[in-house]
Every structure is written in structure tokens, then in C-alpha cells.
Design a protein around this motif. Sequence first.
Motif, short mmCIF file in Angstrom:
data_model
loop_
_atom_site.label_atom_id
_atom_site.label_comp_id
_atom_site.label_asym_id
_atom_site.label_seq_id
_atom_site.Cartn_x
_atom_site.Cartn_y
_atom_site.Cartn_z
N ILE A 224 0.66 -1.05 0.11
CA ILE A 224 0.01 0.01 0.02
C ILE A 224 1.07 1.29 0.13
CG2 ILE A 224 -2.04 1.19 1.23
CD1 ILE A 224 -2.40 -1.29 2.89
N PHE A 225 0.63 2.25 -0.83
CA PHE A 225 1.17 3.56 -0.81
C PHE A 225 0.17 4.39 -0.43
CE2 PHE A 225 4.63 3.28 -4.56
CZ PHE A 225 5.28 2.21 -3.79
N ASP A 226 0.46 4.77 0.95
CA ASP A 226 -0.49 5.94 1.33
C ASP A 226 -0.20 7.17 0.73
OD1 ASP A 226 -2.14 6.18 4.09
OD2 ASP A 226 -0.65 7.85 4.01
N PRO A 227 -1.15 8.08 0.94
CA PRO A 227 -0.74 9.29 0.29
C PRO A 227 0.32 10.22 1.01
CG PRO A 227 -3.13 9.01 0.69
CD PRO A 227 -2.40 7.99 1.35
N SER A 228 0.53 9.68 2.14
CA SER A 228 1.77 10.26 2.85
C SER A 228 3.16 9.87 2.53
CB SER A 228 1.57 10.36 4.14
OG SER A 228 1.70 8.77 4.90
N CYS A 229 3.36 8.97 1.45
CA CYS A 229 4.45 8.16 1.38
C CYS A 229 5.28 8.96 0.25
CB CYS A 229 4.20 6.95 1.01
SG CYS A 229 4.11 6.73 -1.08
N ASP A 230 6.60 8.97 0.62
CA ASP A 230 7.57 9.58 -0.38
C ASP A 230 7.67 8.66 -1.30
OD1 ASP A 230 10.35 10.05 -1.77
OD2 ASP A 230 10.90 10.92 0.32
N TRP A 380 3.39 -1.81 3.93
CA TRP A 380 2.84 -0.10 3.77
C TRP A 380 3.83 0.74 3.67
CZ3 TRP A 380 2.77 4.07 7.18
CH2 TRP A 380 1.85 4.95 6.87
N PHE A 381 3.61 1.91 3.06
CA PHE A 381 4.42 2.68 2.95
C PHE A 381 3.84 4.18 3.23
CE2 PHE A 381 6.19 -0.51 0.24
CZ PHE A 381 7.70 -0.26 0.33
N GLY A 382 4.35 5.10 4.24
CA GLY A 382 3.82 6.37 4.36
C GLY A 382 4.65 6.91 5.49
N ARG A 383 3.93 8.03 5.88
CA ARG A 383 4.28 8.89 7.16
C ARG A 383 3.17 8.87 8.17
NH1 ARG A 383 7.56 13.31 3.83
NH2 ARG A 383 9.42 12.01 3.04
N ASP A 384 2.00 8.93 7.95
CA ASP A 384 0.85 9.14 8.52
C ASP A 384 0.71 7.77 9.77
OD1 ASP A 384 -1.66 9.14 9.56
OD2 ASP A 384 -2.38 10.34 7.95
N THR A 401 6.40 -5.57 6.79
CA THR A 401 7.27 -4.62 6.85
C THR A 401 6.89 -3.14 6.51
OG1 THR A 401 9.11 -6.17 6.19
CG2 THR A 401 9.51 -3.69 5.66
N VAL A 402 7.15 -2.18 7.43
CA VAL A 402 6.81 -0.76 7.12
C VAL A 402 7.72 -0.15 6.40
CG1 VAL A 402 6.06 1.46 8.25
CG2 VAL A 402 5.07 -0.83 9.01
N ASN A 403 7.55 0.62 5.27
CA ASN A 403 8.33 1.42 4.47
C ASN A 403 9.39 0.63 3.87
OD1 ASN A 403 7.00 4.03 4.55
ND2 ASN A 403 7.66 4.32 6.61
N ASP A 404 9.38 -0.44 3.57
CA ASP A 404 10.27 -1.16 2.86
C ASP A 404 9.48 -2.51 2.67
OD1 ASP A 404 12.37 -2.10 1.65
OD2 ASP A 404 13.76 -1.16 3.14
N CYS A 405 10.28 -3.45 1.87
CA CYS A 405 9.94 -4.92 1.45
C CYS A 405 10.70 -5.92 2.03
CB CYS A 405 9.70 -4.97 -0.04
SG CYS A 405 8.30 -3.92 -0.45
N LEU A 406 10.18 -7.10 2.46
CA LEU A 406 10.97 -8.45 2.78
C LEU A 406 11.66 -8.39 4.03
CD1 LEU A 406 12.62 -9.04 -0.81
CD2 LEU A 406 10.56 -9.43 -0.16
#
Length: 473
Positions: A224-230, A380-384, A401-406
Motif C-alpha cells: 500500500i502506498f499511503d498518500p503520505s509516502c515518499d 505499507w509505505f507512508g508517514r501518517d 514490513t513498514v516503509n520497505d519490503c521483505l
Amino acid sequence: MLFNPATDLAARFAVQCRDFALDPYPSREIRLSRLDRLLALTETHEAAIVRAISADFSGRSAHETRLAEIFMVRTGIRHARGHLKEWMRNRSVRTDLHFRPGRNRLLPQPLGVVGIISPWNYPFQLALGPALAAIAAGNRVLIKPSELTPHLSALLEDMVKASFDPGELSVVNGDAEVGKAFTGLPFDHLFFTGSTAVGRMVATAAAANLTPVTLELGGKSPAIFDPSCDLEVAVRRLAFGKLMNAGQTCIAPDYLLVPTGTAGKVATLLSAAIARMYPTLETNPDYTAIVSDRHRQRLVDLVREARDAGARVIEVNPTRERFTGSTRKFAPVIVLNARDDMRVMREEIFGPVLPIVEYGNLDEAITRINRMDRPLALYWFGRDPVHRERVLQETISGGVTVNDCLWHIAQEHQPFGGVGPSGIGAYHGEWGFRTFSKLKPVFHQTRLNGTFLFHPPYGKAFDMLLGALKRIT
């Protein structure tokens, strides 16, 4: 070498049963010796392991083999060695007041003979990862590797034979019939890594012997790319996670959810990130091939069906190479506008093909994930932090894994395993030791105690005592 399921396999199993009966609780020194020999095997034969796996894949990145296979096994062995004394110790357990001065403890006890069925996608790591945990727990281990990686499977058999007595650790190679006979043996625990469909059959065969199982399966793991992600950072990390081993990873992101209106931009950024990692494909030693012609054709069919049904297919092939018949490499593919009824959205992809699906809000994304089978992994990728915690709390998956994979798979202080259709049970670190142990509860009674008050003949004293206990417990 092929083995007759009715004779050779049964004989090897019988040897391990006999030897376990002679030493049902191996000392810490014996277990360390076995772990040390396993570690030496990975260090002495690293180059041969890399060559064998590459031969099986017709081109497997040596760096990926060293990182995802050999390094992972070494790390697991060293972690087990360092914590074995702690894991083996008897554990004191609280004793309720009315049973004192008696006391409770837990005794970690080896189960016996463990069977391990390993897959082709990470044939070294997924054979010896469970094996090292079973060995640390004091068990005898019989491994059945995949017939789809014959070079590594044969090498593994030779290496183990040179370092271990057959009663400690043994490898049996063979076709599907050997695998079927393997699952029919009355192991004390059976560990399987592979597809959900085959996992069901393994569990059914094990049930006939009431053999407990650990099933490490797979499924459609979402990202998931959250709207808050880089986005720049997220697409680079997602590309790594998706294309490690050319997507032939049970925890690879299987599809990507992005906010409405961003799929095109994400696809463009992702294509650029992939091109930077893999500027060429066919002769690039960093880019792994598909394991067999049949598996490659399955990917061809998935992409063709999606395209024919109206999806937009983007092939990421920076130099527009035309693959020759001598390679099984498959160019990365991004799929836009995929519908839920397409195979690419219904089946686990297990290759370098990534559908991108848009979602309107977080509720919609969570609902989409939850109406599918529970996946082995979620990203999940994001800052929120509010969105992050909602996803963690409102979805169920084997690991995250948050903000990365594997990378959650590499944590020896965390369990690794699936949930529901993506698996049963867990291992890695102490969780592996527990999986292959019986934590036997032991109650020690003292010479002087009050439990005689519960003995017959029953009368008013019994009723008064039970009434008092009801008030204080």
C-alpha cells in the motif's frame, strides 16, 4: 539419486527413529556440534552452492544467493548457537497458592524425527533454515528438497552425507512420488514450504498419522502506498522487493494499491527505478531467470490474458532486448487497469509482474485486502501514523514490513509464518526452537502438602474447602 519410497525412505526414517530413541535428549554440546558442522558446510561450500543454484535457474544472481540463502542460514545458525543455553533451560512457572509448596516448571523436550519438505525458489535457505531450528531443539531431521532444483538438491545431499551421520541429518532426493511417500511417514513434526494447494495435500497426508505440521505457504501479499509516502523512496524499495529472485519469493509484493489518480505516475517512477537497478536483462548477472519453462509460460499466459481483457501492460525492458530461446528470463511487467476477475488478480503471481490498483480512501483499501485470503506479508509505505496503525490493526497477515519490503523475514528475534491460507505455525529464532520442541509441563509435589484434603471420602470439609477456593481464585 532416486530412492524407492517403500524401502530406502522407510529405512532412513527407521535409522533416525532408532538413533533418537538411543539419545532422546541430546546435550547442549552435541547440539552445538551439529550446528557447527552445519555452519562449516555453508562456509566451505559457498561457491559450489552459488553455482548449483544458478545452474538450476539457468541464471541466478550470485549476490541474491549469498544474501537470501547463505547469509540467512548462517545468521540463523549463529543466533541459535548464541541463545541455545537460554532456550534449553527449564523455566519456572508460577504456582497458585493452594498448590504450594509444590512448584511448576516447563521442560523443553525434542519431539523426535522431523521431516522437512523444501521448495525450489530458495532451495538452500528453506531447507536448512527449518533444519537448523529442529537440530537446535535436539531432533533428528530428514529433508526432501525440490526436484525442480536438481543441482542444488544433489549437492545438498552430498554435503550433508559428508558431515553428518544418517541418524542425525539426512537428505532424500526424488520425484513427486517420493514426496508423496515422504508425507505419509509418521514424523513427529512435518514442516512444508510451498504453495497453498500442495500445503493442503501435505496437511491431509500428515493428518492420517496425527502428525503436527508447520505450513509456510504464500498468497497475494499487498503493498500500500499511503498518500503520505515518499514516492521516490517507496518505488525504489518496492522494486527491490518485487524483483528479488525475479519475483519468485513467497513474500514478494503481489499487487500494489495506490491512491486514485496516481497509478500512471507510480508506474512511470517504478519503471525508472527498475531500469536503474537492471539497465539490461538477458545477460545481466544481477537479474535472475525463471526456474523452469513451465513457470515462465505461466507468466506469459497471465500477462497475455490481462492484455487481451483490456489491461494496460507496461514491459520494463530498458534496451528493448529480444530474449533468445537459451534464456528463461522474463522482463518486469507493470499491469494497469486490471480487473478482479483476471487471473493476475486472482492467483499468486510468483514472478516479475506487478498489477497496480487504485483505491479511493483507506477504508476501501482495507476492505479490498480483507475480502481476499489472508496474505503471508503486507507492506505499507507512508508517514501518517494514524493510517499506519489502522492498517496494522484492521488487516491480518503473516508479517509486515513498514516503509520497505521483505526485511521482516530476516529478523531472528521475531517469528516468521503465515495465517490461514498463507500458513500454519512459525519459526526463526526461538520460535523455531519452540516449534520443534514439546514444552512439557511438570508439577513437583512436596512431601508435606494439603492436596490430601481433596481425597475421598467426600463430606462437609471438602465442600468448605472448595467454597473457600472459589472465593480466593
